[in-house]
Design an enzyme around this catalytic site. Structure first.
Site, PDB file in Angstrom:
ATOM      1  N   TYR A 148      14.806  45.873  46.222  1.00 50.55           N
ATOM      2  CA  TYR A 148      14.183  45.204  47.366  1.00 50.55           C
ATOM      3  C   TYR A 148      13.571  46.174  48.383  1.00 50.55           C
ATOM      4  O   TYR A 148      12.997  45.746  49.375  1.00 50.55           O
ATOM      5  CB  TYR A 148      15.197  44.295  48.071  1.00 50.55           C
ATOM      6  CG  TYR A 148      16.497  44.964  48.491  1.00 50.55           C
ATOM      7  CD1 TYR A 148      16.611  45.638  49.704  1.00 50.55           C
ATOM      8  CD2 TYR A 148      17.619  44.921  47.669  1.00 50.55           C
ATOM      9  CE1 TYR A 148      17.790  46.248  50.083  1.00 50.55           C
ATOM     10  CE2 TYR A 148      18.810  45.526  48.049  1.00 50.55           C
ATOM     11  CZ  TYR A 148      18.894  46.187  49.256  1.00 50.55           C
ATOM     12  OH  TYR A 148      20.068  46.784  49.629  1.00 50.55           O
ATOM     13  N   HIS A 202      23.700  48.723  50.393  1.00 48.18           N
ATOM     14  CA  HIS A 202      24.437  47.961  51.404  1.00 48.18           C
ATOM     15  C   HIS A 202      25.929  48.263  51.311  1.00 48.18           C
ATOM     16  O   HIS A 202      26.572  48.570  52.313  1.00 48.18           O
ATOM     17  CB  HIS A 202      24.185  46.464  51.190  1.00 48.18           C
ATOM     18  CG  HIS A 202      24.985  45.592  52.106  1.00 48.18           C
ATOM     19  ND1 HIS A 202      24.743  45.506  53.453  1.00 48.18           N
ATOM     20  CD2 HIS A 202      26.034  44.774  51.858  1.00 48.18           C
ATOM     21  CE1 HIS A 202      25.602  44.670  54.008  1.00 48.18           C
ATOM     22  NE2 HIS A 202      26.404  44.222  53.068  1.00 48.18           N
ATOM     23  N   ARG A 246      19.576  52.499  56.609  1.00 44.64           N
ATOM     24  CA  ARG A 246      20.660  53.017  55.766  1.00 44.64           C
ATOM     25  C   ARG A 246      20.019  53.575  54.499  1.00 44.64           C
ATOM     26  O   ARG A 246      19.301  52.872  53.788  1.00 44.64           O
ATOM     27  CB  ARG A 246      21.682  51.919  55.441  1.00 44.64           C
ATOM     28  CG  ARG A 246      21.122  50.661  54.819  1.00 44.64           C
ATOM     29  CD  ARG A 246      22.226  49.722  54.347  1.00 44.64           C
ATOM     30  NE  ARG A 246      21.712  48.409  54.006  1.00 44.64           N
ATOM     31  CZ  ARG A 246      21.147  48.082  52.847  1.00 44.64           C
ATOM     32  NH1 ARG A 246      21.014  48.994  51.905  1.00 44.64           N
ATOM     33  NH2 ARG A 246      20.701  46.862  52.635  1.00 44.64           N
TER      34      ARG A 246
END
Length: 347
Positions: free
Chosen positions: A260, A250, A246
């Protein structure tokens, strides 16, 4: 990893090339381009405060739409919250998808003939539900399947194992798809499980499992078509792991992927973009052009604009709507609240 097209848009597995006409190939590309535009506009609308909850989909178009294209209209979709594109291409009106994002109950009301449940917010719960729907299809003698989706994080949930085990035990008409985009929100896949792949988790359930290049729409289509044929022929469920990515966060609810994920990792996956790969393949076959793509983009923008206007005009949700939709017969405490809010809303 099962693959048909490599990153350069070249066929690397001729035997696995699906039997799709030129028009079907173009339709797949049309749907991916349209969905990428929908994602871009949805993010913009969310930032403007015109949408509520939204989970970006860019990068996962091949996984989502390649698998959906292998389905029949009568098949059932049990989506996760990132899987709204499959619902739209299955028949959910675009304005209702926007109402779902806003939390309006009408966004969860599937129109007649759209065989789907509303997007599941509880991680992995759709796997258990899919097992039940799939068994129901089998018991009724239907040559249809129930397909469900989760991310790599969903495989860490108990419902993931329970759903697969139940469906496997009854050889139910189910297809389980894990869209492995590398991170369960911010947790890397290798910190969730010691398994080398997620596809191999099928072994414990006694079903077939396959790992697919999730950026290759033809590979995803072929794997899903094979799984569907197995299911309707009484051979039981299949677990498909699509390796995908993606590009966005999120969800738009405050997630920051730069905390991250590295820029190098983003760059590596951008080279595998499913739209770029499939566009190259089609252009080499003289089936696609910049002019055709621009037509799809403009059509998508116009339809999205109309749909958000329709959503804006739809009657606002009231507290009494929520109360009346919860139970067939209201318990005493909600009867009292219903009267209270009826009075407030009448003023």
């Amino acid at each position: 990893m099962f693959q048909v097209l490599n990153e350069k848009g070249e066929i690397v597995n001729k035997d696995a090339m699906p039997d799709l006409s030129d028009e079907q190939l173009k339709e797949l590309m049309t749907r991916m381009v349209y969905t990428r535009v929908l994602d871009q506009r949805s993010i913009a609308l969310n930032r403007q405060g015109r949408l509520g909850f939204y989970a970006p989909t860019a990068g996962q178009e091949a996984s989502q739409l390649g698998s959906h294209y292998a389905l029949d209209k009568e098949d059932y979709i049990l989506p996760g919250y990132r899987d709204v594109p499959q619902l739209i291409w299955h028949g959910l009106p675009l304005y209702q998808a926007f109402l779902f994002s806003r939390g309006h109950f009408h966004g969860n009301q599937m129109p007649e003939g759209v065989n789907a449940l509303s997007p599941q917010i509880i991680i992995g719960a759709q796997y258990v539900q899919a097992a039940g729907v799939a068994l129901g299809l089998k018991k009724r003698g239907k040559k249809n399947v129930a397909i469900t989706y989760t991310g790599d994080g969903g495989t860490s949930q108990g419902d993931f194992y329970e759903g697969m085990n139940f469906a496997a035990a009854y050889k139910a008409n189910a297809i389980f798809i894990v869209q492995n985009n590398g991170f369960a929100i911010s947790v890397p896949r290798d910190k969730q499980t010691a398994a080398k792949t997620l596809a191999q988790k099928a072994v414990a359930a006694g079903i077939e499992g396959i790992q697919v290049d999730g950026m290759d729409v033809l590979a995803v289509y072929a794997a899903t078509k094979h799984a569907r044929e197995r299911a309707i022929n009484g051979e039981g469920p299949t677990l498909i792991e699509t390796l995908t990515y993606r590009y966005g966060p999120h969800t738009m609810a405050g997630d920051d992927p730069t905390r991250y994920r590295t820029s190098d990792l983003d760059s590596e996956w951008e080279k595998k973009d499913p739209l770029v790969r499939f566009r190259t393949f089609l252009e080499n076959k003289n089936l696609w052009s910049e002019e055709e793509e621009n037509k799809v983009i403009e059509k998508a923008k116009a339809e999205i604009k109309d749909a958000i206007k329709q959503a804006d005009k739809y009657p606002k949700q009231k507290v009494t709507d929520l109360i009346s939709n919860m139970f067939e017969t209201l318990p005493t405490n909600l009867e009292e609240q219903m009267e209270e809010y009826k009075e407030k809303e009448s003023k």
